[in-house]
Every structure is written in structure tokens, then in C-alpha cells.
Design an enzyme around this catalytic site. Structure first.
Site, PDB file in Angstrom:
ATOM      1  N   HIS A 104      -2.602  -7.573  -5.470  1.00 14.97           N
ATOM      2  CA  HIS A 104      -0.897  -7.250  -4.584  1.00 14.97           C
ATOM      3  C   HIS A 104      -1.084  -5.660  -4.919  1.00 14.97           C
ATOM      4  O   HIS A 104      -0.714  -4.993  -3.787  1.00 14.97           O
ATOM      5  CB  HIS A 104      -0.402  -7.634  -4.894  1.00 14.97           C
ATOM      6  CG  HIS A 104       1.417  -7.726  -4.495  1.00 14.97           C
ATOM      7  ND1 HIS A 104       2.663  -6.970  -5.436  1.00 14.97           N
ATOM      8  CD2 HIS A 104       1.839  -7.283  -3.654  1.00 14.97           C
ATOM      9  CE1 HIS A 104       3.217  -6.945  -4.396  1.00 14.97           C
ATOM     10  NE2 HIS A 104       3.508  -6.966  -3.739  1.00 14.97           N
ATOM     11  N   GLU A 122      -3.367  -3.397  -2.753  1.00 11.64           N
ATOM     12  CA  GLU A 122      -1.817  -3.402  -1.357  1.00 11.64           C
ATOM     13  C   GLU A 122      -1.365  -2.508  -1.564  1.00 11.64           C
ATOM     14  O   GLU A 122      -0.974  -1.761  -0.020  1.00 11.64           O
ATOM     15  CB  GLU A 122      -1.465  -4.544  -1.471  1.00 11.64           C
ATOM     16  CG  GLU A 122      -0.995  -4.845   0.761  1.00 11.64           C
ATOM     17  CD  GLU A 122       0.137  -5.405   0.438  1.00 11.64           C
ATOM     18  OE1 GLU A 122       1.249  -5.157   0.436  1.00 11.64           O
ATOM     19  OE2 GLU A 122       0.574  -7.362  -0.183  1.00 11.64           O
ATOM     20  N   HIS A 123      -0.392  -2.100  -2.154  1.00 10.93           N
ATOM     21  CA  HIS A 123       0.454  -1.177  -2.010  1.00 10.93           C
ATOM     22  C   HIS A 123      -0.358  -0.182  -1.649  1.00 10.93           C
ATOM     23  O   HIS A 123       0.367   1.371  -1.209  1.00 10.93           O
ATOM     24  CB  HIS A 123       1.399  -1.012  -3.095  1.00 10.93           C
ATOM     25  CG  HIS A 123       2.466  -1.902  -3.200  1.00 10.93           C
ATOM     26  ND1 HIS A 123       4.271  -1.373  -3.043  1.00 10.93           N
ATOM     27  CD2 HIS A 123       2.576  -3.486  -2.798  1.00 10.93           C
ATOM     28  CE1 HIS A 123       4.693  -3.134  -3.258  1.00 10.93           C
ATOM     29  NE2 HIS A 123       3.768  -4.081  -3.297  1.00 10.93           N
ATOM     30  N   GLU A 168       9.750  -5.441  -7.095  1.00  7.18           N
ATOM     31  CA  GLU A 168       8.993  -6.118  -5.969  1.00  7.18           C
ATOM     32  C   GLU A 168       9.143  -7.628  -7.057  1.00  7.18           C
ATOM     33  O   GLU A 168       9.825  -8.579  -6.375  1.00  7.18           O
ATOM     34  CB  GLU A 168       7.714  -5.914  -5.113  1.00  7.18           C
ATOM     35  CG  GLU A 168       8.023  -7.456  -4.059  1.00  7.18           C
ATOM     36  CD  GLU A 168       6.432  -7.032  -3.343  1.00  7.18           C
ATOM     37  OE1 GLU A 168       5.418  -5.744  -3.333  1.00  7.18           O
ATOM     38  OE2 GLU A 168       6.379  -7.712  -2.320  1.00  7.18           O
TER      39      GLU A 168
END
Lengths: 440, 473
Positions: free
Chosen positions: B87, B90-91, B167
């Protein structure tokens, strides 16, 4: 949360289509119902919505939640009727099974301004007829069974109590309360206000608001104009005529306040804003073009750059205008780790202040227009999106060429237009702020 | 499939109100009464020389396109100590390449009028743009660039990892139900990497370095580990030509194989409790059941799918009808079975009890509904109703090219060909009442069951000190 979701939904809806050949046909029935129809035979599906001026701003005093309960209970049972057709009573289970048997999907809900029901059905004759008859009966002949009202009230109260533990919901409710003072937009359902709602309230609310002369029917799909006319008749044949509704109180300016509410969550939730814009306001286009640069354009907005990219303060930071029947809010918001709340608030306020003072740069204006105009096709590329758009056009009396002229109106906006519109609608010293999670 | 409302929620690069439902089924074989002209075209599949798969589904209803690049690398491919790196990377995919400055990727997509986002799940990481059709080549060039030329800068990473932690706070730490699911997975799966949350444990995020992200990118981001899915107003042959042009030159890499890490058989009920600020208690029951690995042979999986729909596939389905509407012992009750996954899958029953009912009682009542089917079976009418919705669902989903692209990608990532989507429908239509009864009898005992319960804390109470999360069970 409900309001927040609707706000997003309606904001996006307002930014509708243009340029493309989207032919909206519109007519008014003898009973006063207004129809908007887009004929589209590309898939064998028909989408319908029927909406009324029956949103939560019409809640009886002290009974916030009545509009929502009325809407939620439409399909809890329909009564036997003799006119205009002889039809038997149906229970909630019978209604649900009948809809499932023809594989239709029922939707709807109550927002601040509007409330109604929607239907997605196969366009084949048997399925379509069965589901439309059910929708017509649900809208006109709900039986509001007492025992189900008790159940639905209990569930709603339980949901309210749950919401009262969630920082996002707490912030959202406080925000509307601060912005709207004594106006109905400030009201939200509470445990006592829901407890106060009786079956008589629902019957009266339904009779006054779910009426043919204020129905707005939106339809898109695989039917002809002739069929659409017949369906519109069928949908409203059972509805009564309603007396004019009382006029709503005006949204009055309320002094700006800051409210901090303690909460044990790790993040603080921050909302700041003020009442700003009604549907159909000529400032709408400069505001959405400007807000793209301020906080609406996701990754490329100033707020994201300042709060997220430069400082890593938040995952989500945004601003938007939510035009409503009466001045709806401008909202800027974010969540951040508690310790950095004040820093984040300062960045947001400084960013808004700078934008109010200077407006967008030429590069920002161009980026906003490129995105809004270049992405226009995405706003009307399926039935659901088109339905949302034409339902809003119908309810808010927007011009029928609203979508056709949309990109041209965006194109025309200048830096001066944005600056003037923002200064007309917003002022930093009139914006109220709610922070949940960092009381000090 | 039908009404499986309990779904793992992937993590997105960007918060937005994403209401798409990943309908798991996609159809070309339509009901007999439909005119031929309304039938959708088959998706077409191509393979580039470097091993990148390209799947195109033409749909000419509107002049728009959904363009997606799916990488078969998700949180299940991570290792202890660096959970959450899929993740985090991905950012970082938005933070610049050899030719693009940080943020420029998004600026360019936005200038094209595009909408974009990215998502990370247990099984995969995906990136997409929705654009007007003439812009397809430009977004494709951007995706090809960041497949090969990502620049991972230390300073950018140190800022972005803070965003990633925010997040996680927003989606999980402060959300009681996601905390329950995190504990459920960590309890149900001991050996399999589904044990770990997609977001990663907070301590792993706090200690993550740019080198971790770099290693992840180098290991998994390769054309032969990616699938392109394009749906919308395009010509498949032209899409192939564009894919060749932009991705064809990216060299193939040796991609490691994630070891099976098979979950050993569970030998008895497991329970986990989460205390968090909330008003209502909540309980979820997770039974280990077979996944769908072979569409032709795995009839039990199809039967479980129909069972989930009979329990919770429409408004008046059994759980809602009995527990919420008639007996009023629950404020909500549901069933979920997401059978398309790379790893092991769970059949979930969940609910919020009504006032006067405890989670222990609701747990028994939820199981009693499955037992009732195990004993008495299901009616032909219920089966028919569920199947009617399956067939209509095939048509409704054609309203969204985005949803269709998501469906194709999800299938492919799980190792099921998108060409099997129609076969799943056929197989579901063939499920009998006896098969549903048989799976209800077979899979819902105590031994492979994990129960997770939310115990609400008043919000005024000071939060319990955060326990080391990996030790929750």
C-alpha cells in the site's frame, strides 16, 4: 453522515453534462407532475426516480426524523384501495418478494431538500409493468403499520446513538447546527425527536408532501416517448393533489463560532465553512471552477498540496460547495492526528484566505477548465449518472439546456469572476469551525 | 455475488466516495427475449511478448474509457516487519519518475479531464484512469512510464508514509468495525499472510524505509506480473497496438513466487474480542470454506454462493426477514462469501443485535438460520428468486464500464480467467436445492469457526492502551 454523503452526491450532480447529444424531453402532466425523460436503447434497462419537496427541511417542529421515517416506511406495507384501481393490501414481505421476483432494484431516500423513491428495472414488458405498479403503490398507498414504525424507530435510534460515538458524524451535525442557527437545515434527528414521531405524523407528512402536483419524475432507458408518457401517468395516478406548502424561513447570517468537542479517537476531525449558495445561482460556475483549484481537484488542489503533500498532515483534505434549495454550505474539511490539529487548521485558513485574496493563478484556472471540460463526458456516460442529473434539473428547475451549456459556461469563467464570486459568497471571519477530538 | 455486502475494502490512494459494487459476474449470454443489437461484445485477450496480458472489452454506449493496470502483488505477498509496504508503494507511484516530478502524474491526468485512483487489496494492487476516449494513449503512456521508471525519493517517502499512517488511523484505528475485522483475520489465519491487515501494522509503518518500498517495486512491478484491462468506446486492435507501443519495450523480470503458506486445519472454535468506542455491539462469525479455484469443478463453492444469496441476497432474504423484520432481535444481519481470491476464503455471518439481545444470542440465532437450511433445505421459489437476480444483474452491470473492468481484473488476479465469468453464471443457475442443503450441513460446525465480537466502550472513557497489535489473539 447522511448529509455529508448527500452533499457530495449533489455537488457532483450539479456539475452535469453538456456538449454531448443528450436529448432531455420534458413535459407536465394534467395533475401537475413534471417529467424529464431521456430515451436510450443501448441496454434493456429502465431507471426511474420520483421525487418530492419532502426532505428533512420539512420535518415538523421537534420531530426531526419524520421525513426520513416517512420515506423509509413507504415499502413497509401498502393498504387496500378502491380508487383509481381496486387493489389488495400487501405486506412488507410481499412487496419485497414481488420486487425480487422481477429482479428490480428499489432505491431512494430523504435528503435535506428532496425525498423520493427510485427503481431500476429490466425494460421487458412483464418485469417493467410489475415493478412500476409496485413503485406507484408504494409512493401513494403506504399503510405505515404501527408495529413496523416501532421497529424502525428503534433501529433509527440505535443508529443515532452509534453516530453519536463517531467523530465524523459528531462533527457533521455540529457543523450544520453552527451554520444554520434556527433554520431547519440545522436540525437533525435525535433520540427525543425520533421518539416523538407518531404514525399520525407520518400519515400527515405523507399526505402533505407526496402529491402529484409536486412530483418530479426522471426516467432514462429503453422505452419510447409514448411508453414514457403512459408510465408517468401510471406513477402519479394514485397520488392526491396537495395544498401549497408553507414557505421556508430564510437562512439568516449566524455569527462565526468555533466549537471544540472532545473525543478519544486518535484523529481530530475538522470542518470549517458557511452557508453559501442556492441552486441556479449565477455564481455557481465561477465557484466550481475556483473550488477545483482550492480544494475540489483532488491531488492537484491547493489544500491537498499544502496539507497533504507538503506537510503530510492528512490523508483526505477537501473543499466543496453544496448548492441547495436555500443557501447550502461551503465546506472545507480534513482529519489529522490530534496533536497537529491546530497546525492543520491554520494551513487550511491561510490557504482559503490567500485564495479569497488573489483567486486562482492563470495556470490554476487553465488546469481547472481542462479537467472540468475534458472530463465532462464522464459525467453522463451511464444511465445512473444521467438519472441523477436530470432528477436534479427537474427538482431545482434548472434550464433544460443546463447540460448542453455546461462546458461553455465553465470555459467563460475568468480569474476576476472567480475572485468576485468567492468574495461575494465567502468571508473568512464569517466561517464557523468544528473540531472533534481536540478539546482545549 | 448477490448481496454479499460484507466485502474486504481495499485501500485507496485517495479518499473518495466510491460506490461502485464489484459485481463479480459479467455476461455476454443474455436472456432470450433481448434483441441481438443490445448484446455486449466478448472481451478480447492478448499477450505482449514481455508477458503482459491485455484484456479489452469494447462497449460503445458513451465516448469514455476505463483504463486499469493490475499488478499481482498485494498484502499477502508481504513479509513480517514490512507489512503495509504494498500500500505504501501504491502511494509512492504518484511521487515521480525519471521524467515526471512528484505529483505531475496526477496533474497530467487531471489536465486530460481524467479521474484516477489506485487501490491495494490482499491479492493485488491496481491503478486506473477514467477518461474521454481520445485520451487513452496519453494515460497509457503515463502508466507505462511508472511501471519502469519510478523514482523513490527519501524525502518524498518520509512525508508520504505519514499520510499512509493518517489513512490507517482514519480507516482502521478510529473505526470499531474495521478493528474487529483486523482482529478476525489475525485470529482466523495463523500461518497464511491473510493474517496481516492490508494497511500494515502501525509499528511496521513507523519503521518502514524508502528501501523497503524500492525493494517491493523492483520485485513485483514488471509487465509479466501485470494485466491491463480496458473497457469502453475503443477498438480492441488499436488498444493492443497502443499497449505494444508503450509497454512492449519494458523488459520482463524474474518475479518471485509467493510460497503457499497454507493455513493448517483449524481444530476448534476461536474467539476474539475488541473493545472500542461505539454504541452498539457487533458480532461476526467466520467459517473456513472452499474458495473458487476451478469454475467447472468447484460445485460446492457455487452452492455456498447461492446459500449466501438465500440468506442475504435481497431485501426479504432469510436473515433480514427473520432476525430483523419478524423477530426483531437484530438491527442488521448479513451473510457474505467472497469466493474469488488467491488465498483461503471465509463465509461470514454478521449482525448488530437489537436492544434486549446479546451478541451471544445473536451468534446462535445467525447459526440457527444456517442450521434451518441444513435441516429443511430451501424452497424452489427462493432459488428461483435468487437466480432471477443473477440474470438481471448481468444486464444491470452493463451500465458501468468501470464496474466491468473491475470484475475482469478481480477474476484475473485470483487466477480465474475472465472468460469464465459467464460460466460462473451458468454454474450458479444449475445449483440445486440439495446442493445448497449439503453445503449448509457440511461447513458450519464449530471446528473451523472464528467469532469476533465488538464490545462497545463509552466514548468518554479513556481509550485502553494500544496493545501490540500482532498479539491481538
Amino acid at each position: 453522515m447522511k448529509r455529508l454523503l448527500l452533499a457530495f452526491l449533489f455537488t457532483f450532480v450539479s456539475a452535469g453534462p453538456a456538449g454531448a447529444a443528450l436529448k432531455i424531453q420534458s413535459w407536465t402532466l394534467a395533475n401537475g407532475a413534471k417529467v424529464l425523460f431521456v430515451e436510450n436503447h443501448t441496454i434493456p434497462v429502465l431507471d426511474i426516480s420520483v421525487e418530492f419537496d419532502a426532505g428533512s427541511r420539512r420535518d415538523p417542529k421537534g420531530k426531526a426524523g419524520a421525513a426520513e421515517l416517512t420515506n423509509a416506511m413507504l415499502a413497509r406495507g401498502v393498504r387496500e384501495s378502491t380508487t383509481p384501481y381496486a387493489e389488495p393490501a400487501m405486506t412488507e414481505a410481499q412487496i419485497s418478494d414481488a420486487i425480487a421476483d422481477v429482479a428490480a432494484q428499489r432505491g431512494g431516500g430523504a435528503g435535506g431538500d428532496r425525498a423520493g423513491a427510485s427503481l431500476r428495472t429490466l425494460s421487458s414488458r412483464a418485469e417493467r409493468d410489475a415493478s412500476i405498479t409496485l413503485l406507484s403503490r408504494i409512493l401513494a398507498h403506504p399503510s405505515f403499520p404501527d408495529n413496523f414504525l416501532e421497529r424502525d424507530k428503534a433501529r433509527m435510534i440505535s443508529a443515532i446513538k452509534e453516530d453519536e460515538t463517531k467523530p465524523e458524524s459528531i462533527a457533521n451535525k455540529a457543523f450544520w447546527r453552527l451554520l444554520y442557527g434556527s433554520h431547519p437545515y440545522s436540525q437533525y434527528p435525535t433520540v427525543p425527536s425520533v421518539e416523538a414521531v407518531t404514525r399520525d405524523d407520518l400519515v400527515a407528512f405523507h399526505a402533505a408532501h407526496y402529491v402529484a402536483n409536486r412530483a418530479v419524475i426522471a426516467m432514462i432507458g429503453d422505452i419510447t416517448r409514448t411508453e414514457a408518457e403512459a408510465i408517468a401517468q401510471q406513477l402519479t395516478a394514485r397520488l392526491p393533489q396537495g395544498a401549497p406548502l408553507p414557505s421556508m424561513p430564510l437562512v439568516e447570517a449566524v455569527p462565526a463560532t468555533e466549537e471544540r468537542i472532545p473525543h478519544p479517537a486518535t484523529q481530530a476531525h475538522l470542518l470549517t465553512g458557511m452557508p453559501a449558495i442556492v441552486r441556479g445561482d449565477p455564481d455557481y460556475f465561477p465557484l466550481i471552477v475556483g473550488n477545483y483549484s482550492l480544494g475540489g481537484g483532488g491531488f492537484v488542489s491547493r489544500l491537498t498540496r499544502e496539507v497533504r503533500d507538503k506537510r503530510g498532515l492528512s490523508y483526505s483534505v477537501y473543499s466543496y460547495f453544496n448548492p441547495m434549495a436555500q443557501p447550502g454550505p461551503f465546506t472545507a474539511g480534513l482529519q489529522t492526528q490530534k496533536e497537529q490539529t491546530d497546525e492543520a487548521l491554520k494551513v487550511v485558513r491561510d490557504t482559503v484566505a490567500a485564495f479569497l485574496r488573489d483567486g486562482p493563478t492563470p495556470q490554476e484556472l487553465k488546469a481547472a477548465k481542462d479537467n472540468l471540460i475534458g472530463g465532462f463526458a464522464l459525467r453522463i456516460d451511464n444511465n445512473r449518472k444521467i438519472l441523477d442529473n436530470i432528477a436534479a434539473i427537474g427538482f431545482y428547475n434548472l434550464p433544460l439546456d443546463y447540460l448542453d451549456t455546461w462546458t461553455a459556461k465553465v470555459e467563460k469563467v475568468t480569474i476576476a469572476d472567480v475572485k468576485e464570486a468567492f468574495q461575494r459568497k465567502l468571508a473568512l471571519d464569517k466561517m464557523s469551525t468544528v473540531i472533534v477530538g481536540n478539546a482545549k | 455475488m448477490l448481496g454479499h455486502r460484507i466485502k474486504p475494502v481495499p485501500y485507496f490512494i485517495r479518499a473518495e466516495i466510491m460506490k461502485f459494487r464489484i459485481a463479480l459476474l459479467l455476461s455476454v449470454s443474455l436472456l432470450g427475449f433481448l434483441p441481438v443489437a443490445t448484446q455486449a461484445a466478448d472481451a478480447q485477450e492478448f499477450m505482449l511478448k514481455n508477458g503482459m496480458k491485455v484484456i479489452v472489452k469494447e462497449d460503445h454506449r458513451a465516448p469514455t474509457v476505463a483504463h486499469m493496470i493490475w499488478y499481482k502483488a498485494g498484502s499477502m505477498d508481504e513479509h513480517n516487519g514490512t507489512t503495509g509496504v504494498a500500500h505504501a508503494l501504491e502511494h509512492m507511484m504518484f511521487k515521480g519518475t525519471r521524467t515526471l516530478k512528484p505529483g505531475e502524474f496526477s496533474q497530467r491526468v487531471a489536465a486530460l479531464g481524467g479521474r484516477e485512483n489506485a487501490f491495494t487489496s490482499k491479492d493485488y494492487t491496481g491503478y486506473y484512469q477514467q477518461i474521454e476516449k481520445s485520451k487513452l494513449e496519453k494515460v497509457m503512456a503515463l502508466e507505462a512510464d511508472r511501471m519502469a521508471n519510478l523514482v523513490l525519493d527519501k524525502e518524498e517517502f518520509s512525508r508520504e508514509i505519514r499520510v499512509v499512517m493518517e489513512e490507517r488511523r482514519w480507516r482502521t484505528e478510529d473505526q470499531p468495525i474495521p478493528l474487529v475485522y483486523e482482529a478476525l483475520n489475525a485470529t482466523a489465519f495463523i500461518a497464511h499472510p491473510y493474517h496481516h491487515p492490508i494497511a500494515g501494522w502501525m509499528s511496521d509503518l513507523q519503521n518502514m524505509t524508502v528501501q523497503d518500498a524500492k525493494a517491493w517495486y523492483e520485485r513485483w512491478y514488471a509487465p509479466n506480473n501485470a494485466v491491463m484491462v480496458v473497457t469502453g468506446d475503443v477498438d480492441a486492435k488499436q488498444v493492443l497496438a497502443l499497449a505494444e507501443k508503450h509497454f512492449g519495450k519494458i523488459p520482463r523480470k524474474a518475479v518471485p513466487v509467493t510460497k503457499p503458506q497454507e493455513e493448517p486445519p483449524q481444530r476448534g472454535i476461536r474467539r476474539v474480542t475488541v473493545k472500542a468506542p461505539a454504541e452498539n455491539p457487533y458480532v461476526v462469525l467466520a467459517f473456513k470454506v472452499p474458495a473458487l479455484r476451478d469454475v467447472e469443478k468447484d460445485d460446492e463453492s457455487h452452492a455456498l454462493d447461492v446459500l449466501a444469496a438465500i440468506l442475504d441476497g435481497y431485501d426479504n432474504a432469510r436473515l433480514n426477514a427473520k432476525l430483523v423484520r419478524t423477530d426483531r432481535v437484530a438491527n442488521s444481519a448479513g451473510a457474505g462469501y467472497a469466493n474469488i481470491a488467491r488465498g483461503p476464503v471465509l463465509f461470514l455471518l454478521d449482525g448488530t443485535p437489537a436492544a434486549g439481545t446479546t451478541t451471544e444470542q445473536l451468534e446462535k440465532l445467525l447459526r440457527a438460520e444456517v442450521t434451518r437450511i441444513a435441516n429443511e433445505g430451501v424452497s424452489e421459489q427462493e432459488l428461483k428468486r435468487v437466480k432471477a437476480q443473477l440474470i438481471a444483474g448481468q444486464i444491470y452491470k452493463r451500465d458501468s464500464i468501470f464496474g466491468q473492468a473491475m470484475e475482469i481484473g478481480t477474476m484475473e488476479m485470483a487466477g480465474l480467467s475472465h472468460t469464465k465469468i459467464d460460466r460462473i453464471i451458468d454454474k450458479l443457475k444449475g445449483v440445486t436445492a440439495e446442493q445448497v442443503k449439503a453445503v449448509a450441513q457440511k461447513y458450519f460446525g464449530d471446528d473451523a469457526l472464528t467469532v469476533a465480537t465488538l464490545v462497545p466502550l463509552p466514548i468518554t472513557e479513556k481509550k485502553a492502551p494500544a496493545a501490540p497489535k500482532g498479539l491481538r489473539h
